[in-house]
Design a protein around this motif. Structure first.
Motif, PDB file in Angstrom:
ATOM      1  N   THR A   1       0.835  -1.204   0.000  1.00 19.98           N
ATOM      2  CA  THR A   1       0.000   0.000   0.000  1.00 19.98           C
ATOM      3  C   THR A   1       0.869   1.254   0.000  1.00 19.98           C
ATOM      4  OG1 THR A   1      -0.176  -0.020   2.429  1.00 19.98           O
ATOM      5  CG2 THR A   1      -1.894  -1.153   1.185  1.00 19.98           C
TER       6      THR A   1
ATOM      7  N   THR B   1      -0.368  -6.779   4.300  1.00 18.22           N
ATOM      8  CA  THR B   1      -0.045  -5.626   3.464  1.00 18.22           C
ATOM      9  C   THR B   1       1.281  -5.048   3.948  1.00 18.22           C
ATOM     10  OG1 THR B   1      -1.221  -4.032   4.870  1.00 18.22           O
ATOM     11  CG2 THR B   1      -2.481  -5.062   3.069  1.00 18.22           C
TER      12      THR B   1
ATOM     13  N   CYS C   1      -5.755  -1.896   4.482  1.00 22.44           N
ATOM     14  CA  CYS C   1      -5.590  -3.240   5.036  1.00 22.44           C
ATOM     15  C   CYS C   1      -6.930  -3.822   5.454  1.00 22.44           C
ATOM     16  CB  CYS C   1      -4.629  -3.174   6.222  1.00 22.44           C
ATOM     17  SG  CYS C   1      -4.056  -4.778   6.836  1.00 22.44           S
TER      18      CYS C   1
ATOM     19  N   CYS D   1      -0.431  -5.578   8.874  1.00 24.65           N
ATOM     20  CA  CYS D   1       0.195  -4.518   8.088  1.00 24.65           C
ATOM     21  C   CYS D   1       1.645  -4.391   8.555  1.00 24.65           C
ATOM     22  CB  CYS D   1      -0.539  -3.193   8.272  1.00 24.65           C
ATOM     23  SG  CYS D   1       0.208  -1.817   7.382  1.00 24.65           S
TER      24      CYS D   1
END
Length: 305
Positions: A37, A80, A108, A116
């Protein structure tokens, strides 16, 4: 138990886009992905042409669409990868880190990933002579605040093991396993933080830290134990952060798998790789495909799966 093979899609996302990266991961036989991300920190609410500059609802909707695609493809988003810069002791930058971290958690949550991954404060930004007290204070603040945000979105923050600071040819402050573990435990000791904290074991980072009298990757795993919930499996020569496919560097992979068995690891065997290492540019898909085959073969030979 079927052991799942995963691959971090950062390089694929950067070159082919988010949706296509998921399709490629499925086509090469991965069971799961570590979905980025950040895309080399491009996703930043201060940059008007990025998704993070949009409203919370728009961010959620965008990643929800990617989650639907992953479901349709039959591929799991197991984790993520969020912020990588760490706190820099620059108030405006550190505040921006947390605000972008909040957006990472929205993503997430939308992707239904449990973890994450977040990087610690680093010697790369603070320098090799930064006071020990400052490094611990900044890192505590980083993770304590990140966890406070993560709780709101049902996300667990995974602190990633570190290696060296090649810019200064020294061990990164939190590449020192003593300092990493102290910082992690300090954050977990506050309130219910431990319920929202985990460790991401990066074998390549720990392999580089060995040059500075730190334990081998397998012994780092043994030391950190069941707090390790997600993996960044990769190999190197201990000198540079090559993020090579397992078995192409000098890590003792039999010992790594022994250690993972000893701590009862049951998550995805996820690889975080530089897909340009083998064959160079334009062979990223082929490199990813080969990596999945290598990991699948390793697991088959070891566990008969």
């Amino acid at each position: 138990m079927k052991r799942k093979v995963g691959i971090s899609t950062h390089f694929l996302q950067t070159k082919f886009g988010d949706a296509e990266a998921l399709k490629i991961a499925k086509s090469i036989g991965a069971d799961a992905v570590d979905f980025s991300t950040i895309i080399r920190s491009i996703h930043d609410y201060r940059k008007p042409d990025t998704i993070y500059a949009k409203s919370d609802d728009e961010i959620y909707s965008y990643y929800r669409g990617l989650k639907k695609l992953a479901d349709d493809l039959g591929i799991e988003i197991c984790q993520t990868h969020g912020r990588i810069s760490g706190f820099k002791n620059i108030p405006s930058e550190d505040e921006a880190f947390i605000e972008n971290m909040r957006r990472d958690c929205i993503a997430c949550n939308a992707l239904e990933a449990k973890y994450c991954v977040v990087h610690s404060t680093t010697t790369i930004h603070l320098g090799p002579d930064a006071p020990k007290e400052l490094m611990h204070s900044l890192n505590f603040d980083l993770f304590n605040r990140s966890v406070a945000v993560a709780k709101k979105y049902g996300v667990i923050i995974a602190s990633e093991t570190f290696g060296d600071a090649d810019k200064y040819n020294c061990c990164d402050f939190f590449g020192n396993i003593e300092e990493f573990q102290k910082s992690y435990n300090d954050v977990c000791a506050v309130g219910d933080n431990k319920d929202y904290m985990a460790i991401c074991m990066d074998t390549g980072h720990s392999n580089k830290a060995m040059r500075f009298n730190n334990p081998a990757p397998a012994d780092v795993i043994r030391r950190l134990g069941s707090d390790i919930k997600v993996l960044h499996l990769n190999d190197n020569d201990t000198l540079t952060d090559q993020h090579k496919i397992p078995l192409t560097g000098c890590i003792d992979w039999n010992d790594v798998f022994d250690a993972l068995d000893e701590i009862g690891y049951s998550g995805v065997y996820n690889m975080e790789l530089n897909l340009g290492v083998i064959g160079g540019k334009d062979l990223e898909i082929e490199s990813a495909d080969y990596a999945v085959k290598v990991m699948r073969n390793l697991l088959k030979n070891r566990y008969g799966e």
